[in-house]
Scaffold this motif. Structure first.
Motif, mmCIF file in Angstrom:
data_model
loop_
_atom_site.group_PDB
_atom_site.id
_atom_site.type_symbol
_atom_site.label_atom_id
_atom_site.label_comp_id
_atom_site.label_asym_id
_atom_site.label_seq_id
_atom_site.Cartn_x
_atom_site.Cartn_y
_atom_site.Cartn_z
ATOM 1 N N GLN A 1 8.802 0.911 4.074
ATOM 2 C CA GLN A 1 7.732 0.868 5.081
ATOM 3 C C GLN A 1 6.393 0.721 4.381
ATOM 4 N N VAL A 2 5.565 -0.175 4.912
ATOM 5 C CA VAL A 2 4.265 -0.451 4.307
ATOM 6 C C VAL A 2 3.179 0.356 5.008
ATOM 7 N N GLN A 3 2.263 0.853 4.226
ATOM 8 C CA GLN A 3 1.068 1.506 4.775
ATOM 9 C C GLN A 3 -0.159 0.743 4.344
ATOM 10 N N LEU A 4 -1.085 0.579 5.270
ATOM 11 C CA LEU A 4 -2.369 -0.072 4.992
ATOM 12 C C LEU A 4 -3.475 0.940 5.281
ATOM 13 N N VAL A 5 -4.352 1.135 4.328
ATOM 14 C CA VAL A 5 -5.436 2.091 4.486
ATOM 15 C C VAL A 5 -6.762 1.391 4.252
ATOM 16 N N GLU A 6 -7.588 1.350 5.287
ATOM 17 C CA GLU A 6 -8.910 0.737 5.193
ATOM 18 C C GLU A 6 -9.943 1.786 4.806
ATOM 19 N N GLY A 26 3.679 1.234 -0.401
ATOM 20 C CA GLY A 26 4.993 1.385 0.204
ATOM 21 C C GLY A 26 6.079 0.938 -0.742
ATOM 22 N N ASN A 27 7.279 0.941 -0.233
ATOM 23 C CA ASN A 27 8.437 0.574 -1.041
ATOM 24 C C ASN A 27 8.952 -0.805 -0.670
ATOM 25 N N ARG A 28 9.426 -1.482 -1.668
ATOM 26 C CA ARG A 28 10.170 -2.738 -1.477
ATOM 27 C C ARG A 28 9.384 -3.775 -0.674
ATOM 28 N N LEU A 101 2.790 -10.331 9.793
ATOM 29 C CA LEU A 101 2.807 -10.440 11.252
ATOM 30 C C LEU A 101 2.630 -9.109 11.960
ATOM 31 N N ASN A 102 3.035 -8.009 11.314
ATOM 32 C CA ASN A 102 3.190 -6.785 12.100
ATOM 33 C C ASN A 102 2.547 -5.531 11.528
ATOM 34 N N ALA A 103 2.110 -5.534 10.308
ATOM 35 C CA ALA A 103 1.615 -4.306 9.695
ATOM 36 C C ALA A 103 0.116 -4.178 9.863
ATOM 37 N N TRP A 104 -0.314 -3.060 10.434
ATOM 38 C CA TRP A 104 -1.726 -2.801 10.706
ATOM 39 C C TRP A 104 -2.160 -1.506 10.045
ATOM 40 N N GLY A 105 -3.427 -1.478 9.663
ATOM 41 C CA GLY A 105 -4.024 -0.237 9.221
ATOM 42 C C GLY A 105 -4.559 0.541 10.410
ATOM 43 N N GLN A 106 -5.169 1.697 10.103
ATOM 44 C CA GLN A 106 -5.650 2.572 11.169
ATOM 45 C C GLN A 106 -7.061 2.223 11.612
#
Length: 114
Positions: A1-6, A26-28, A101-106
């Protein structure tokens, strides 16, 4: 799972500058293969694309920010940046980073008082 931090948002006077950063973790996952984008959402408005940069480093911008904003990426740091110059009150919004396409930060809030 990817995390994005702004980070990097804040209060700035009209005409000023800010630099936003978005770090992916995140991993992988392989950051380098993903297109990255900055979007923003002002109060009462729909989220809109501000700038995008392809995996190959080609940028494109919304007309409203052309010549003022610059998107860039550092693949080694898994980070995408948005340099914002000559800020205007209408740039006030929550700015979001998007990967693929799908991963967003907060989101990070940018406020430019009128």
């Amino acid at each position: 799972q990817v995390q994005l931090v702004e980070s990097g948002g804040g209060l700035v006077q009209a005409g000023g500058s800010l630099r936003l950063s978005c770090v992916a973790s995140g991993n992988r996952f392989s950051f380098i293969v993903y297109d990255m984008g900055w979007y923003r959402q002002a109060p009462g408005k729909q989220r809109e694309l501000v700038a995008r940069i392809t995996s190959g480093g080609s940028p494109n911008y919304a007309d409203s920010v052309k010549g003022r904003f610059t998107i860039s990426r550092d693949n080694a740091k898994k980070t995408v940046y948005l340099q914002m110059n000559s800020l205007k009150p209408e740039d006030t919004a929550v700015y979001y980073c998007k990967m693929g396409l799908n991963a967003w930060g907060q989101g990070t809030l940018v406020t430019v008082p009128s």
